[in-house]
Design a protein around this motif. Structure first.
Motif, mmCIF file in Angstrom:
data_model
loop_
_atom_site.group_PDB
_atom_site.id
_atom_site.type_symbol
_atom_site.label_atom_id
_atom_site.label_comp_id
_atom_site.label_asym_id
_atom_site.label_seq_id
_atom_site.Cartn_x
_atom_site.Cartn_y
_atom_site.Cartn_z
ATOM 1 N N UNK A 140 0.837 -1.211 0.000
ATOM 2 C CA UNK A 140 0.000 0.000 0.000
ATOM 3 C C UNK A 140 0.869 1.257 0.000
ATOM 4 N N UNK A 141 1.902 1.248 0.811
ATOM 5 C CA UNK A 141 2.760 2.438 0.916
ATOM 6 C C UNK A 141 3.579 2.679 -0.351
ATOM 7 N N UNK A 142 3.888 1.608 -1.067
ATOM 8 C CA UNK A 142 4.760 1.734 -2.234
ATOM 9 C C UNK A 142 3.999 1.961 -3.538
ATOM 10 N N UNK A 143 2.647 1.803 -3.530
ATOM 11 C CA UNK A 143 1.921 1.806 -4.795
ATOM 12 C C UNK A 143 0.794 2.829 -4.946
ATOM 13 N N UNK A 144 0.736 3.902 -4.159
ATOM 14 C CA UNK A 144 -0.376 4.847 -4.360
ATOM 15 C C UNK A 144 -0.355 5.512 -5.730
ATOM 16 N N UNK A 145 0.841 5.706 -6.299
ATOM 17 C CA UNK A 145 0.920 6.354 -7.604
ATOM 18 C C UNK A 145 0.527 5.393 -8.729
ATOM 19 N N UNK A 146 0.806 4.097 -8.533
ATOM 20 C CA UNK A 146 0.498 3.115 -9.584
ATOM 21 C C UNK A 146 -0.965 2.671 -9.539
ATOM 22 N N UNK A 147 -1.566 2.691 -8.360
ATOM 23 C CA UNK A 147 -2.957 2.251 -8.223
ATOM 24 C C UNK A 147 -3.786 3.443 -7.776
ATOM 25 N N UNK A 148 -4.553 3.987 -8.697
ATOM 26 C CA UNK A 148 -5.307 5.219 -8.456
ATOM 27 C C UNK A 148 -6.258 5.082 -7.280
ATOM 28 N N UNK A 149 -6.853 3.893 -7.111
ATOM 29 C CA UNK A 149 -7.826 3.693 -6.029
ATOM 30 C C UNK A 149 -7.193 3.906 -4.667
ATOM 31 N N UNK A 150 -5.957 3.478 -4.498
ATOM 32 C CA UNK A 150 -5.264 3.686 -3.220
ATOM 33 C C UNK A 150 -5.008 5.169 -3.013
ATOM 34 N N UNK A 151 -4.603 5.830 -4.077
ATOM 35 C CA UNK A 151 -4.320 7.268 -3.976
ATOM 36 C C UNK A 151 -5.579 8.040 -3.600
ATOM 37 N N UNK A 152 -6.724 7.673 -4.172
ATOM 38 C CA UNK A 152 -7.992 8.348 -3.861
ATOM 39 C C UNK A 152 -8.348 8.147 -2.391
ATOM 40 N N UNK A 153 -8.193 6.926 -1.903
ATOM 41 C CA UNK A 153 -8.520 6.649 -0.500
ATOM 42 C C UNK A 153 -7.649 7.453 0.452
ATOM 43 N N UNK A 154 -6.371 7.561 0.115
ATOM 44 C CA UNK A 154 -5.431 8.197 1.031
ATOM 45 C C UNK A 154 -5.411 9.724 0.878
ATOM 46 N N UNK A 155 -5.688 10.228 -0.340
ATOM 47 C CA UNK A 155 -5.497 11.658 -0.577
ATOM 48 C C UNK A 155 -6.749 12.382 -1.061
ATOM 49 N N UNK A 156 -7.651 11.701 -1.772
ATOM 50 C CA UNK A 156 -8.802 12.388 -2.390
ATOM 51 C C UNK A 156 -10.088 11.610 -2.139
ATOM 52 N N UNK A 157 -10.494 11.409 -0.882
ATOM 53 C CA UNK A 157 -11.667 10.583 -0.580
ATOM 54 C C UNK A 157 -12.943 11.090 -1.244
ATOM 55 N N UNK A 158 -13.001 12.368 -1.609
ATOM 56 C CA UNK A 158 -14.194 12.896 -2.253
ATOM 57 C C UNK A 158 -14.451 12.301 -3.618
#
Length: 895
Positions: A742-760
């Motif tokens: 999870x920590x290494x892949x927020x940029x590669x997996x958009x869904x993780x990035x949305x959860x961590x940075x853009x929940x809206x």
């Protein structure tokens, strides 16, 4: 032999083979004026053709149907068929014309090896056969219309009821391979996916098409033979009948206990004449064990070794004179069997004896399987069957036993029991010195009751927990290390289980091939069909070929080194059982997970070589005498003699003293190279002495020593493992790996990035992407939830919590209901809603608990909303605030 001339080969080898068939060929020499129209079953020597005289011309009822070209025994015959082809093209009175060939059936032989070719089809390929065909066989071949049968198969789709899609695919692939001229075919289907049912449907179509008429169905156990007979009797044909109402199904002789108590015991035993004198009018299926067929073909001395206590004993079988064309099709079920070279050889000899199309069925191909059947025409793996929902997957529990990993150390003065392995008497004593046993010697040279008891107690904990959660006690199969007289590990486990569970003797049963087990096949049926026994202890009798759909626990208390055996053992648990809503089964690796680790990268279709069979000692000695790789064989003989030295008793030493000084085998082994060098003749005279060889093989063995460590204590613990691709990991390790991912892949997996940075931006598409990407990287939601339950005691953690907690440990782990309630409370706080709006918010809450997101489209498709008026009603209730409300709710859920 190398100096043997061609005329000698023909007289001593070829002629004898032709004359010794069940229906022999009459061998005559050609003469001028010979009226061939009167020849019924004659092999005419030196028969003239335009290309010269053929060695043998085969006449059946006045028709020239075959030509044999013979060469001396030293010549390889395969390419000699070219000469037979020339004679066929040059024949004056052949019965037809096939691409220029006037005689249809051609043979080439050196008296030992025979090659055969049917030239009528241009794409036919020559093949090696074990013996010449009889006159009846050639007449039958000549009149048959196999191509017409193949045409029927192409024109008629597979329409037998009850077939699953992959089973139809297997049938279509097999029929296509046969039509292409393939004669050795392998179908590889996972255990529990219905190989036998697939095959009965295939056989029915082959009989209907007349592509095959006499079919042999080979199995390696009587229980499987009885099961196959039941399968044929239950198949509903496309005409609405049962299989055995349209075609004859014969079997070997069964016993009453080979069948279920409620089943009619009415098998039709195959008349011997169907084997010894096959007729074109015979159309049938014969179900037989490989053991019986081996005896029928080669006699007891060349078949599998059996004892009277063996449930697969075929004591009433006898050698029969069976021609090579007795069957047109042979299907070998569970053809991976044959773990040693000798067993493999029996399988091979039986299959190669018949000139027939051969189809092998297996879940786990071995090297010898592919060697026999050459081409895999269809594969259906366990993994695919689980994905398709036809099998269930397993969970793994690692049971750590210090003794089973590190062995046993006994201190001086420790109280032990010395078991007399011949009588079972136990002498209780104290050790006079320290003793150490490796882990491999546990249950072989020593047993520790405390270890077995603690392991069973550990498993009992899981069984009781299962009973509490599922409302039923699980069916448990325990694989013990052995069932030897007086030191039986299986007996000890049975007794411990009876004491631990306290449900009476019938609750726990032993099912092995030991003569002290009464009616083992009946016990298997009781385990499968009745409430008791709940627990069965075996060694290997239930490892293959037995269906127990309700089985939920498999316990490995014996080491396993064969990949085939491992996959087959696991296959006992993969079958679905809708009656109990079985979703998975659990395996217990009592060797600290080392079995799981060892086999983690294997699949159903890895190739494993069979175990090597020892070369018989007399052959080693004869190789030394004949100077066949002498140096190597001398070394092998010395190793065998050293083994004898370690295992022999004092009585054996006295017997050997009649042949060697003081009966000292160790000294004799050490001196053997010098003896052979200085007195080869005298030494070989001793080694080749039949009585000496018999003693070398049947010398009195030292009594097997076996101890019981009464005071030795074991340290036993266990933990559930998490399925990570082909690997199993500790829950903590699995979650640690997930956190790194999870920590290494927020940029590669958009869904993780949305959860961590853009929940809206959270929505259904993002959730679906997250689930797919996590599963693809070996983190499926179900396994993540299991790991969180084991590590954090949090049942059914929601996927959002699991991702957020992996990224930031301070994030709480919530269930879906807790997350949704928190989000709804946040959205509604400080706002006014009408009673109708609150009712719809309650519906939205229920939907979110199941789905964790909501979109406008859900109001038009989700049943919970449709029942209350759907999207139109929702827009009326919330007016122009529906879309903003959905966005706010999704953002609150993901926050």
């Amino acid at each position: 032999m190398l100096g043997e001339l061609e005329w000698q080969t023909r007289k001593e080898r070829i002629n004898k083979k032709l004359a010794s068939l069940p229906l022999p060929w009459n061998i005559i020499r050609y003469r001028d004026g010979l009226d061939t129209s009167t020849l019924q079953c004659h092999a005419v020597e030196e028969y003239p053709t335009a290309s010269g005289p053929a060695d043998y011309a085969l006449f059946v009822k006045g028709k020239l149907l075959g030509i044999i070209e013979g060469k001396r025994v030293a010549v390889g015959p395969q390419n000699v068929l070219e000469q037979a082809k020339r004679y066929s093209r040059g024949a004056f009175d052949g019965p037809g014309n096939w691409q220029g060939y006037r005689v249809p059936f051609l043979y080439a032989t050196n008296g030992e090896i025979i090659y055969f070719l049917d030239v009528r089809q241009e794409k036919n390929i020559s093949r090696k056969i074990s013996g010449f065909h009889t006159p009846d066989a050639l007449e039958e071949f000549y009149k048959s219309d196999q191509e017409g049968g193949f045409g029927w198969l192409r024109r008629n789709p597979v329409e037998i009821g009850g077939l699953r899609p992959y089973q139809k695919e297997a049938i279509i692939a097999t029929e296509a391979a046969i039509a292409r001229g393939k004669r050795e075919i392998l179908i590889a289907m996972a255990t529990g996916t219905g190989k036998t049912f697939t095959t009965t449907a295939l056989i029915y179509r082959l009989l209907e098409s007349k592509a095959a008429r006499r079919i042999l169905f080979l199995v390696d156990r009587r229980a499987l033979a009885a099961q196959a007979v039941r399968e044929f009797a239950s198949l509903n044909t496309s005409k609405g009948n049962k299989f055995n109402q349209e075609y004859e199904v014969y079997s070997q002789r069964f016993r009453r206990d080979d069948f279920e108590e409620h089943e009619p015991f009415d098998p039709k035993v195959l008349p011997a004449a169907y084997l010894t004198s096959p007729k074109p009018a015979h159309t049938f299926v014969y179900v037989s064990t490989i053991q019986r067929m081996a005896v029928n073909l080669f006699g007891w001395e060349n078949a599998f070794s059996q004892s009277m206590s063996d449930p697969d004993d075929e004591a009433d079988a006898e050698k029969l004179d069976i021609p090579v064309h007795a069957f047109e099709l042979i299907i070998a079920d569970e053809c991976h069997r044959g773990y040693t070279a000798k067993e493999t050889s029996v399988w091979r000899n039986v299959l190669e004896y018949f000139d027939a199309i051969k189809i092998g069925l297996t879940a786990t191909p071995a090297a010898h399987t592919l060697a026999l059947f050459k081409e895999v025409v269809y594969r259906y793996t366990t993994e695919q069957a689980i994905l398709d929902g036809y099998l269930v997957d397993y969970e793994a529990v690692r049971v750590k036993s210090d003794i089973r990993i590190n062995g046993v150390f006994l201190n001086e003065g420790e109280h032990v029991g010395f078991v007399d392995t011949e009588t079972g008497n136990i002498i209780y004593d104290h050790l006079e010195d320290e003793r150490e046993f490796s882990a491999a010697e546990v249950e072989e040279r020593i047993t520790v009751p405390d270890s077995n008891r603690k392991i069973i107690k550990e498993i009992a904990g899981y069984a009781y927990k299962h009973e509490q959660e599922e409302g039923r006690f699980p069916k448990i199969l325990i694989f013990a290390a052995n069932d030897l007289p007086h030191t039986s590990h299986a007996d000890q486990i049975v007794q411990i289980c009876r004491e631990e569970f306290g449900q009476g003797d019938d609750f726990v049963q032993k099912i092995t091939g030991n003569p002290n087990v009464d009616r083992p096949l009946q016990k298997i049926r009781q385990f499968r069909n009745r409430p008791k026994p709940k627990i069965v202890v075996t060694v290997d009798m239930l490892s293959t070929g037995v269906d127990i759909p309700a089985l939920e626990f498999i316990v490995f208390l014996r080491p396993v080194k064969s990949r085939i055996l491992w996959v087959q053992m696991l296959g006992r648990g993969t079958r679905r059982c809708p009656e109990i809503n079985k979703t998975h089964f659990t395996i217990f690796d009592c060797f600290d997970g080392t079995l799981i680790d060892y086999f983690k990268n294997t699949t159903d279709f890895c190739i494993e070589p069979p175990q090597k069979e020892q070369v018989p000692l007399p052959r080693i000695i004869e190789n030394i005498y004949q100077n066949i790789d002498r140096e190597y064989n001398v070394k092998v003989l010395i190793r065998r003699l050293r083994r004898i030295e370690k295992n022999m008793s004092g009585e054996a030493r006295e017997k050997f003293a009649a042949y060697i000084p003081d009966g000292d085998i160790g000294r004799f082994a050490g001196e053997l190279p010098e003896r052979l060098k200085n007195d080869f003749t005298g030494t070989m005279k001793l080694l080749r002495d039949k009585d000496f060889q018999d003693l070398l093989q049947n010398y009195p063995r030292a009594k097997r020593a076996f101890l019981i460590g009464y005071e030795t204590e074991d340290d036993v613990s266990s933990e559930v493992m998490i399925h990570a691709g082909s690997d199993y990991q500790k829950p903590e390790d699995y979650l640690e790996a997930f956190a790194r991912f999870v920590k290494e892949n927020p940029e590669q997996i958009e869904a993780i990035k949305i959860l961590l940075e853009k929940p809206g931006e959270w929505n259904t598409g993002v959730l679906n992407e997250l689930r797919v990407k996590l599963a693809r990287h070996k983190f499926p939601e179900k396994e993540l939830q299991k790991a969180h339950r084991l590590v954090y005691s949090k049942a059914v953690a929601d996927i959002i919590s699991m991702v957020k907690h992996a990224a930031r440990e301070e994030e709480p782990i919530l269930t879906a209901e807790e997350r949704v309630d928190r989000a709804v409370q946040k959205v509604t706080a400080g706002k006014s809603f009408t009673g109708l709006q609150l009712k719809w918010m309650s519906l939205i809450r229920e939907h979110l608990i199941q789905n964790l997101t909501i979109d406008v489209a859900d109001f038009g498709s989700a049943p919970i909303f449709e029942r209350h008026g759907g999207l139109a009603r929702a827009r009326k209730v919330f007016k122009d605030q529906l879309e903003p409300l959905i966005g706010e709710i999704n953002g609150a859920v993901a926050a």
